[in-house]
Design an enzyme around this catalytic site. Structure first.
Site, PDB file in Angstrom:
ATOM      1  N   LYS A 272       0.835  -1.201   0.000  1.00  0.00           N
ATOM      2  CA  LYS A 272       0.000   0.000   0.000  1.00  0.00           C
ATOM      3  C   LYS A 272       0.873   1.255   0.000  1.00  0.00           C
ATOM      4  CE  LYS A 272      -1.723  -1.585   3.745  1.00  0.00           C
ATOM      5  NZ  LYS A 272      -2.486  -1.904   4.975  1.00  0.00           N
TER       6      LYS A 272
ATOM      7  N   THR B  66      -7.860   2.809   7.687  1.00  0.00           N
ATOM      8  CA  THR B  66      -7.836   2.486   6.258  1.00  0.00           C
ATOM      9  C   THR B  66      -7.215   1.113   5.988  1.00  0.00           C
ATOM     10  OG1 THR B  66      -5.788   3.761   6.078  1.00  0.00           O
ATOM     11  CG2 THR B  66      -7.821   4.858   5.429  1.00  0.00           C
ATOM     12  N   GLY B  67      -6.088   0.818   6.637  1.00  0.00           N
ATOM     13  CA  GLY B  67      -5.418  -0.462   6.403  1.00  0.00           C
ATOM     14  C   GLY B  67      -6.254  -1.639   6.862  1.00  0.00           C
ATOM     15  N   CYS B  68      -6.832  -1.526   8.049  1.00  0.00           N
ATOM     16  CA  CYS B  68      -7.707  -2.589   8.562  1.00  0.00           C
ATOM     17  C   CYS B  68      -8.891  -2.808   7.633  1.00  0.00           C
ATOM     18  CB  CYS B  68      -8.231  -2.220   9.956  1.00  0.00           C
ATOM     19  SG  CYS B  68      -6.973  -1.908  11.197  1.00  0.00           S
TER      20      CYS B  68
ATOM     21  N   THR C 126      -8.963   9.304   8.000  1.00  0.00           N
ATOM     22  CA  THR C 126      -8.387   8.116   7.379  1.00  0.00           C
ATOM     23  C   THR C 126      -8.062   7.033   8.399  1.00  0.00           C
ATOM     24  OG1 THR C 126      -6.182   9.119   7.522  1.00  0.00           O
ATOM     25  CG2 THR C 126      -7.399   9.411   5.457  1.00  0.00           C
TER      26      THR C 126
END
Length: 265
Positions: free
Chosen positions: A175, A210-212, A207
């Protein structure tokens, strides 16, 4: 059959990341979500005020409970606080052999602090990642995994892909949200070909998670029978829209969450 997805991760009391974000993404994309909690956090949009790690024996009990009863099609792994927890999860993956395993290697805080001790990082790299169908590191996490400096350009991201694939996962989604530019660019290696996935850059402070959310969106689609490539592209589209609609929400006084239910609310 109902598509069932499992998240193994930490709880975010503020609701924007961790277990809470995972379950929201599962629900938004049509999968039934269940959970195994590895840690409790006292957390809000301003930061993390405290962490309470769950005992590995109780994590094992949670794993036994869900796998013995539910037909789990895909598993997402997030925050694993120490070696004992990682080993418990690895044992469960070996025992129950879920069809898909997505590993989001949560190792670096937003502040840049490394959250795992070196021996735990070693266990993550050599015991868990080789069992994954997909890993989804961000740039700071990829730097820790490879013991390199954080990439500062797309070309430096590309140079990381083969070493990340060499860790043993079937596929890698790197990412690129930490790079500057007018596009949010991720790199996806499906085991044969390197793909560049793009979305417009959105100016928002909301934000958190976002990764989760991205890794869970991919997991939800895998649970429903989508191919890995389809799930990654679908997850990328979903998180891009969840970020684009984040300012419709007013949550907290800091970095608010993305809008998991932008399609429904």
């Amino acid at each position: 059959m109902s598509p069932i997805a499992l998240t193994i991760a930490g709880s975010d009391s503020g609701g924007g990341a961790g277990i809470q974000a995972d379950l929201k993404a599962f629900s938004a994309l049509g999968a039934y979500g269940c959970s195994v909690i590895t840690a409790l956090t006292a957390q809000n949009t301003r930061g993390v005020q405290g962490i309470f790690n769950v005992d590995p024996e109780f994590i094992v009990q949670q794993l036994q409970s869900v796998f013995s009863d539910l037909d789990i099609k895909a598993v997402k792994v997030g925050m694993l606080s120490h070696t004992g927890v990682i080993e418990a999860v690895v044992d469960a993956i070996e025992k129950y052999a879920p069809p898909y395993l997505v590993v989001d290697p949560v190792m670096v805080a937003t502040s840049g602090d490394v959250l795992l001790q070196q021996h735990a990082i070693h266990c993550l790299k050599h015991a868990l990642i080789p069992k994954a169908n997909l890993i989804t590191p961000n740039l700071p996490e990829a730097a820790v995994l490879l013991d390199r400096k954080r990439p500062e350009s797309l070309s430096e991201m590309m140079d990381m892909m083969e070493p990340l694939m060499a860790l043993g996962s079937e596929a890698v989604l790197l990412k690129g949200g930490h790079l500057a530019g007018d596009k949010a660019i991720d790199l996806f290696h499906d085991g044969q070909t390197l793909h560049q996935l793009e979305a417009p850059w959105v100016e928002t402070r909301n934000t958190h998670g976002t990764g989760c959310t991205l890794s869970s969106a991919i997991t939800a689609l895998l649970a429903q029978g989508y191919s890995l490539s389809e799930a990654v592209r679908g997850g990328k589209e979903y998180i891009a829209e969840a970020i684009a609609n984040a300012d419709q929400l007013t949550i907290g006084k800091g970095h608010g969450p993305v809008h998991h239910f932008y399609r429904n609310w």
